[in-house]
Design a protein around this motif. Structure first.
Motif, PDB file in Angstrom:
ATOM      1  N   MET A   1     -12.995   5.591  39.958  1.00 29.01           N
ATOM      2  CA  MET A   1     -13.074   5.561  38.498  1.00 29.01           C
ATOM      3  C   MET A   1     -11.686   5.755  37.892  1.00 29.01           C
ATOM      4  O   MET A   1     -10.944   6.651  38.303  1.00 29.01           O
ATOM      5  CB  MET A   1     -14.007   6.663  37.993  1.00 29.01           C
ATOM      6  CG  MET A   1     -15.480   6.369  38.176  1.00 29.01           C
ATOM      7  SD  MET A   1     -16.508   7.651  37.404  1.00 29.01           S
ATOM      8  CE  MET A   1     -18.088   6.797  37.334  1.00 29.01           C
ATOM      9  N   GLN A   2     -11.352   4.912  36.931  1.00 31.69           N
ATOM     10  CA  GLN A   2     -10.076   5.058  36.232  1.00 31.69           C
ATOM     11  C   GLN A   2     -10.141   6.192  35.210  1.00 31.69           C
ATOM     12  O   GLN A   2      -9.142   6.817  34.889  1.00 31.69           O
ATOM     13  CB  GLN A   2      -9.716   3.742  35.531  1.00 31.69           C
ATOM     14  CG  GLN A   2      -9.589   2.557  36.479  1.00 31.69           C
ATOM     15  CD  GLN A   2      -8.547   2.781  37.558  1.00 31.69           C
ATOM     16  OE1 GLN A   2      -7.433   3.219  37.277  1.00 31.69           O
ATOM     17  NE2 GLN A   2      -8.909   2.487  38.806  1.00 31.69           N
ATOM     18  N   THR A   3     -11.355   6.417  34.702  1.00 35.27           N
ATOM     19  CA  THR A   3     -11.610   7.526  33.784  1.00 35.27           C
ATOM     20  C   THR A   3     -12.683   8.410  34.400  1.00 35.27           C
ATOM     21  O   THR A   3     -13.650   7.899  34.975  1.00 35.27           O
ATOM     22  CB  THR A   3     -12.096   7.013  32.415  1.00 35.27           C
ATOM     23  OG1 THR A   3     -11.121   6.106  31.886  1.00 35.27           O
ATOM     24  CG2 THR A   3     -12.300   8.165  31.439  1.00 35.27           C
ATOM     25  N   ALA A   4     -12.528   9.709  34.291  1.00 34.40           N
ATOM     26  CA  ALA A   4     -13.462  10.641  34.937  1.00 34.40           C
ATOM     27  C   ALA A   4     -14.756  10.771  34.135  1.00 34.40           C
ATOM     28  O   ALA A   4     -14.890  11.652  33.285  1.00 34.40           O
ATOM     29  CB  ALA A   4     -12.804  12.004  35.105  1.00 34.40           C
ATOM     30  N   TYR A   5     -15.704   9.878  34.405  1.00 32.56           N
ATOM     31  CA  TYR A   5     -17.010   9.967  33.766  1.00 32.56           C
ATOM     32  C   TYR A   5     -17.887  10.965  34.512  1.00 32.56           C
ATOM     33  O   TYR A   5     -17.766  11.121  35.735  1.00 32.56           O
ATOM     34  CB  TYR A   5     -17.685   8.602  33.743  1.00 32.56           C
ATOM     35  CG  TYR A   5     -16.953   7.585  32.898  1.00 32.56           C
ATOM     36  CD1 TYR A   5     -16.886   7.718  31.516  1.00 32.56           C
ATOM     37  CD2 TYR A   5     -16.327   6.489  33.487  1.00 32.56           C
ATOM     38  CE1 TYR A   5     -16.212   6.783  30.739  1.00 32.56           C
ATOM     39  CE2 TYR A   5     -15.655   5.548  32.719  1.00 32.56           C
ATOM     40  CZ  TYR A   5     -15.603   5.704  31.347  1.00 32.56           C
ATOM     41  OH  TYR A   5     -14.939   4.786  30.581  1.00 32.56           O
ATOM     42  N   PHE A   6     -18.797  11.605  33.782  1.00 28.27           N
ATOM     43  CA  PHE A   6     -19.594  12.682  34.377  1.00 28.27           C
ATOM     44  C   PHE A   6     -20.554  12.189  35.456  1.00 28.27           C
ATOM     45  O   PHE A   6     -21.004  12.956  36.298  1.00 28.27           O
ATOM     46  CB  PHE A   6     -20.372  13.433  33.287  1.00 28.27           C
ATOM     47  CG  PHE A   6     -21.472  12.630  32.643  1.00 28.27           C
ATOM     48  CD1 PHE A   6     -22.752  12.612  33.178  1.00 28.27           C
ATOM     49  CD2 PHE A   6     -21.220  11.883  31.496  1.00 28.27           C
ATOM     50  CE1 PHE A   6     -23.767  11.883  32.584  1.00 28.27           C
ATOM     51  CE2 PHE A   6     -22.224  11.143  30.899  1.00 28.27           C
ATOM     52  CZ  PHE A   6     -23.499  11.138  31.444  1.00 28.27           C
ATOM     53  N   TRP A   7     -20.884  10.903  35.439  1.00 27.17           N
ATOM     54  CA  TRP A   7     -21.852  10.405  36.421  1.00 27.17           C
ATOM     55  C   TRP A   7     -21.188   9.940  37.728  1.00 27.17           C
ATOM     56  O   TRP A   7     -21.864   9.505  38.649  1.00 27.17           O
ATOM     57  CB  TRP A   7     -22.660   9.249  35.834  1.00 27.17           C
ATOM     58  CG  TRP A   7     -21.846   8.054  35.414  1.00 27.17           C
ATOM     59  CD1 TRP A   7     -21.370   7.063  36.221  1.00 27.17           C
ATOM     60  CD2 TRP A   7     -21.410   7.737  34.093  1.00 27.17           C
ATOM     61  NE1 TRP A   7     -20.667   6.142  35.493  1.00 27.17           N
ATOM     62  CE2 TRP A   7     -20.681   6.526  34.170  1.00 27.17           C
ATOM     63  CE3 TRP A   7     -21.573   8.350  32.845  1.00 27.17           C
ATOM     64  CZ2 TRP A   7     -20.105   5.926  33.054  1.00 27.17           C
ATOM     65  CZ3 TRP A   7     -20.997   7.745  31.731  1.00 27.17           C
ATOM     66  CH2 TRP A   7     -20.273   6.551  31.840  1.00 27.17           C
ATOM     67  N   GLY A   8     -19.871  10.047  37.810  1.00 29.78           N
ATOM     68  CA  GLY A   8     -19.183   9.653  39.037  1.00 29.78           C
ATOM     69  C   GLY A   8     -19.542  10.569  40.202  1.00 29.78           C
ATOM     70  O   GLY A   8     -20.018  11.691  40.009  1.00 29.78           O
ATOM     71  N   VAL A   9     -19.323  10.081  41.416  1.00 30.36           N
ATOM     72  CA  VAL A   9     -19.584  10.895  42.610  1.00 30.36           C
ATOM     73  C   VAL A   9     -18.262  11.140  43.338  1.00 30.36           C
ATOM     74  O   VAL A   9     -17.456  10.225  43.496  1.00 30.36           O
ATOM     75  CB  VAL A   9     -20.596  10.217  43.559  1.00 30.36           C
ATOM     76  CG1 VAL A   9     -21.995  10.299  43.001  1.00 30.36           C
ATOM     77  CG2 VAL A   9     -20.226   8.773  43.840  1.00 30.36           C
ATOM     78  N   LYS A  10     -18.068  12.375  43.760  1.00 24.36           N
ATOM     79  CA  LYS A  10     -16.813  12.730  44.413  1.00 24.36           C
ATOM     80  C   LYS A  10     -16.960  12.603  45.921  1.00 24.36           C
ATOM     81  O   LYS A  10     -17.737  13.324  46.555  1.00 24.36           O
ATOM     82  CB  LYS A  10     -16.404  14.156  44.039  1.00 24.36           C
ATOM     83  CG  LYS A  10     -14.928  14.439  44.258  1.00 24.36           C
ATOM     84  CD  LYS A  10     -14.491  15.713  43.562  1.00 24.36           C
ATOM     85  CE  LYS A  10     -12.982  15.885  43.621  1.00 24.36           C
ATOM     86  NZ  LYS A  10     -12.537  17.112  42.920  1.00 24.36           N
ATOM     87  N   ILE A  11     -16.224  11.664  46.492  1.00 29.46           N
ATOM     88  CA  ILE A  11     -16.235  11.420  47.932  1.00 29.46           C
ATOM     89  C   ILE A  11     -14.793  11.453  48.427  1.00 29.46           C
ATOM     90  O   ILE A  11     -13.942  10.712  47.925  1.00 29.46           O
ATOM     91  CB  ILE A  11     -16.867  10.048  48.272  1.00 29.46           C
ATOM     92  CG1 ILE A  11     -18.271   9.934  47.678  1.00 29.46           C
ATOM     93  CG2 ILE A  11     -16.882   9.825  49.778  1.00 29.46           C
ATOM     94  CD1 ILE A  11     -19.293  10.882  48.259  1.00 29.46           C
TER      95      ILE A  11
END
Length: 213
Positions: A79-89
Motif C-alpha cells: 500500500m502506498q498509503t496506510a489504509y486501516f484495512w491493509g494486512v501486515k506481512i
C-alpha cells in the motif's frame, strides 16, 4: 494454463516443474477453462443441455470462489498509503486482495441469485457469471503482482478480457437461438433472504480473514 501463459520457455526446459504445484500454479483461469471443456464433453456424452446445467451451477460456482478466496495466501502489492484495512506481512502493509475479490464475488453471486427467474435464454446466467467474474478479476489484478504484458496490464487481465469478449459473442449467438424454458418462479421474500444471507457471509468472511491475518 499457468505453464502456457506465464513462462512457457522455462517449463519446456524444466518439465518436472510443471507438477511442483507447491511452488505456485493452479490458476483460476486455467481451472475455469478446463472445467468448461470437461463439462461440454460430459453433457454432450450424456445428451444433456450444457447451457441449462451451466445456468444452474453458475451461482454456486461464484459462491464457492467467494468463500475459497478468503483462504488464499496470495497477497497484493504494498500500500502506498496506510489504509486501516491493509494486512501486515513481513513488515509490509499489503492490499488484502483476497478479501477484495471475495467481496466482489459475493456481490456477483447476489446478482446471479436475483436474476435466476429473469433470464431469457439458456446460458444467459452462466455468461453473466463469466463476464462478471472476469471483470472482478480484472479489477483486483491491479493490486496483485503478476507478470506484465503491457504495464499495468498482466496476463490475467488479457485472459479476463478474452473471456469477456468470447462470452459476449456467445451471448449474441444464443440470444438468436431462442432456446429457453423458464421453469423458475422466485418470490421477493426468497430473494430478500438470499440477499441478507449474502451480506452475512460477507461480514463473516471479513471477520475470518482478519482473524487469520
Amino acid at each position: 494454463y499457468y505453464v502456457l501463459a506465464f513462462n512457457p520457455s522455462y517449463y519446456l526446459k524444466n518439465p518436472v516443474q510443471i507438477f511442483m504445484i507447491q511452488n505456485g500454479g493452479l490458476s483460476i483461469h486455467g481451472s475455469l477453462i478446463a472445467a468448461i471443456g470437461f463439462a461440454i464433453i460430459y453433457t454432450k456424452y450424456k445428451k444433456l443441455s450444457f447451457w441449462r446445467i451451466a445456468d444452474t451451477f453458475a451461482p454456486a460456482i461464484i459462491l464457492g470462489q467467494a468463500i475459497g478466496r478468503v483462504g488464499c495466501d496470495v497477497f497484493g502489492t504494498a500500500m502506498q498509503t496506510a489504509y486501516f484495512w491493509g494486512v501486515k506481512i513481513n513488515n509490509q502493509l499489503l492490499h488484502p486482495v483476497q478479501i477484495y475479490e471475495s467481496i466482489l464475488n459475493y456481490v456477483l453471486f447476489a446478482v446471479l441469485w436475483n436474476l435466476r427467474d429473469r433470464i431469457k435464454y439458456n446460458g444467459q446466467l452462466f455468461l453473466y457469471y463469466l463476464i462478471g467474474f472476469s471483470f472482478n478479476r480484472g479489477v483486483v489484478e491491479f493490486f496483485r503482482t503478476n507478470p506484465m504484458v503491457i504495464e499495468p496490464f498482466t496476463i490475467a487481465h488479457v485472459t479476463s478480457l478474452i473471456i469477456m469478449i468470447v462470452a459476449l459473442f456467445v451471448m449474441v449467438y444464443l440470444r438468436k437461438q431462442k432456446k429457453f424454458v423458464n421453469e423458475i418462479k422466485i418470490d421477493a421474500r426468497n430473494k430478500l433472504i438470499g440477499n441478507v444471507a449474502t451480506l452475512g457471509m460477507i461480514i463473516l468472511s471479513i471477520m475470518i480473514y482478519y482473524k487469520i491475518y
